[in-house]
Write a protein that holds these residues in place. Sequence first.
Motif, PDB file in Angstrom:
ATOM      1  N   CYS A 107       0.851  -1.059  -0.054  1.00  0.00           N
ATOM      2  CA  CYS A 107      -0.131  -0.018  -0.099  1.00  0.00           C
ATOM      3  C   CYS A 107       0.763   1.160  -0.043  1.00  0.00           C
ATOM      4  CB  CYS A 107      -1.038   0.053   1.352  1.00  0.00           C
ATOM      5  SG  CYS A 107      -0.296  -0.652   2.696  1.00  0.00           S
ATOM      6  N   SER A 108       0.978   1.879   1.154  1.00  0.00           N
ATOM      7  CA  SER A 108       1.610   3.229   1.125  1.00  0.00           C
ATOM      8  C   SER A 108       2.513   3.551   2.519  1.00  0.00           C
ATOM      9  CB  SER A 108       0.645   4.546   0.767  1.00  0.00           C
ATOM     10  OG  SER A 108      -0.319   4.327   1.640  1.00  0.00           O
ATOM     11  N   CYS A 109       2.895   2.542   3.285  1.00  0.00           N
ATOM     12  CA  CYS A 109       3.505   2.523   4.380  1.00  0.00           C
ATOM     13  C   CYS A 109       4.708   3.428   4.389  1.00  0.00           C
ATOM     14  CB  CYS A 109       3.842   1.408   5.017  1.00  0.00           C
ATOM     15  SG  CYS A 109       2.464   0.245   5.344  1.00  0.00           S
TER      16      CYS A 109
HETATM   17 FE    FE Z   1       1.468   0.099   3.066  1.00  0.00          FE
END
Ligand code: FE
Length: 196
Positions: A107-109
Motif C-alpha cells: 500500500c503506502s507505508c
Molecule cells: Fe503500506
Amino acid sequence: MSDDHDDSPIAARVRELEAILEEKGLLDAQELDRALEAWTHRASPANGFRVVARAWVDDGFRARLLQDANAALPEIGLSMGGGLQPQQLHVVENTERVHNVIVCTLCSCYPIALLGPSPTWYKSPAYRSKVVSHPREVLAQFGLTLPETTEIQVWDANAESRYLVLPRRPENTEHLTEDELTKMVTRNGLIGTAAV
Ligand code: FE
C-alpha cells in the motif's frame, strides 16, 4: 491518516472501538481530531533532515540510530509516535557499495512522522511494482544513475516496520555546521530516489 493502512483489519477495529467509546461518552471525537492534527502538523521532512545531519556529525548518534532508531530519535526530540500502532523505524545507511531505497509494495507505508505525507508517486502502482523488479531503471527516472558496482537494496515497508535512508554525506562538507548540513538533505534522499 488517509494514506496509512486505512483498509487494514486493525484500522477497521480501531474505528469500531472509537465509535463505541464515543457512544459511551468516553472519547471526545473533537479532542481526538485535535491530537491527530497536532501530530500531522509536526510531521514534516524537516524532521528527517535533522536526523540525517545529526548522524553525519555525531558517530555515536549514528551508531545508535542504525541499531535502534526508535530509541535514538528522542535524543533530538523526535519520535515515531502518533500512529495507531507501534511502528519500528529501521534506518538504512547508504555506503559506497550499497544504495538503499524504500517502498511499500502492499500500500503506502511510510515514516510520516519524519517525512510528512508521502508523495503521490510513492503510492503509485507503477513505483511500487517496478522499484522492486527494476530498481536501477526507476532510480534513473528520478535522475539518479548509480555505478554498476553499487548494489541496490530495496526495503519493503509494512504496518510494523518503516524505513528511512541515511544518505552518504556529500564530499567537501567538513566545514559546514549541522544546521547547514540539514539544508542539503532532500525528502527523496530519505526515500532513496535521490543521492542526498
Ligand atoms: Fe503500506
